[in-house]
Write an enzyme that holds these catalytic residues in place. Structure first.
Site, PDB file in Angstrom:
ATOM      1  N   GLN A   1       0.847  -1.189   0.000  1.00 31.36           N
ATOM      2  CA  GLN A   1       0.000   0.000   0.000  1.00 31.36           C
ATOM      3  C   GLN A   1       0.882   1.237   0.000  1.00 31.36           C
ATOM      4  O   GLN A   1       1.312   1.706   1.059  1.00 31.36           O
ATOM      5  CB  GLN A   1      -0.939   0.002   1.213  1.00 31.36           C
ATOM      6  CG  GLN A   1      -1.920   1.149   1.148  1.00 31.36           C
ATOM      7  CD  GLN A   1      -2.942   1.103   2.265  1.00 31.36           C
ATOM      8  OE1 GLN A   1      -3.118   0.107   2.940  1.00 31.36           O
ATOM      9  NE2 GLN A   1      -3.627   2.217   2.445  1.00 31.36           N
ATOM     10  N   PHE A   2       1.126   1.776  -1.189  1.00 29.56           N
ATOM     11  CA  PHE A   2       2.058   2.900  -1.301  1.00 29.56           C
ATOM     12  C   PHE A   2       1.583   4.133  -0.565  1.00 29.56           C
ATOM     13  O   PHE A   2       2.389   4.969  -0.161  1.00 29.56           O
ATOM     14  CB  PHE A   2       2.381   3.202  -2.770  1.00 29.56           C
ATOM     15  CG  PHE A   2       1.388   4.091  -3.455  1.00 29.56           C
ATOM     16  CD1 PHE A   2       1.649   5.448  -3.588  1.00 29.56           C
ATOM     17  CD2 PHE A   2       0.207   3.591  -3.978  1.00 29.56           C
ATOM     18  CE1 PHE A   2       0.746   6.279  -4.222  1.00 29.56           C
ATOM     19  CE2 PHE A   2      -0.692   4.409  -4.618  1.00 29.56           C
ATOM     20  CZ  PHE A   2      -0.429   5.759  -4.735  1.00 29.56           C
ATOM     21  N   THR A   3       0.299   4.261  -0.306  1.00 27.78           N
ATOM     22  CA  THR A   3      -0.195   5.462   0.374  1.00 27.78           C
ATOM     23  C   THR A   3       0.308   5.556   1.816  1.00 27.78           C
ATOM     24  O   THR A   3       0.309   6.638   2.386  1.00 27.78           O
ATOM     25  CB  THR A   3      -1.729   5.542   0.352  1.00 27.78           C
ATOM     26  OG1 THR A   3      -2.270   4.381   0.976  1.00 27.78           O
ATOM     27  CG2 THR A   3      -2.245   5.660  -1.080  1.00 27.78           C
TER      28      THR A   3
END
Length: 153
Positions: free
Chosen positions: A78-80
């Site tokens: 989850q890059f966020t």
């Protein structure tokens, strides 16, 4: 690297409506990779995730790890999680690793998890995923292995 851990009774992740990862009782680990992270952080974080005591013992205290209870792990990139949210109303992703580096380190993280736990499932890197879970407790922890905080003497 960042891990947002949730103790779950079950979870699944779908891509285009089709399940790509399903687990029973264990942990959902949402993983963010930051610029500057290396394989060292991936290995440290994998060890912390598998040994973090977030399951109850016979006395009801959180003294057992996912390894101890032979639980399952659903790891989802989850890059966020690597977003810079320190100012304004819109996140900046300048602190996130490049997609190629994030995928490499996420895969190394998962390889290490698989050495220590009986069952590890994943999402699909870079895909639009739908994650469903039942948070048990609720129990949620945020862990970080950062090159800024590691002692590398």
């Amino acid at each position: 690297m960042i891990a947002l851990l949730q103790r779950v009774t079950g979870a699944n992740v779908k891509v285009a409506g089709k399940p790509v990862g399903v687990i029973g009782a264990g942990i959902v680990a949402l993983i963010g990779v930051e610029r500057g992270d290396t394989e060292v952080e991936a290995l440290i974080l994998a060890e912390r995730v598998t040994s973090y005591r977030m399951f109850a013992d016979k006395e009801g205290k959180m003294n057992l790890s996912v390894k101890d209870v032979r639980g399952q792990i659903l790891a989802v990139q989850q890059f966020t999680l690597a977003a810079d949210t320190n100012s304004g109303a819109r996140p900046s992703f300048s602190t996130a690793a490049t997609p190629a580096e994030a995928e490499r380190l996420f895969n190394r993280f998962v390889e290490k998890l698989q050495e220590w736990t009986p069952r590890v499932a994943t999402g699909k890197f870079g895909a639009d995923m739908q994650l469903s879970l039942v948070n048990d407790g609720p129990v949620t922890f945020w862990l970080r292995a950062s090159p800024k905080t590691q002692n590398r003497s």
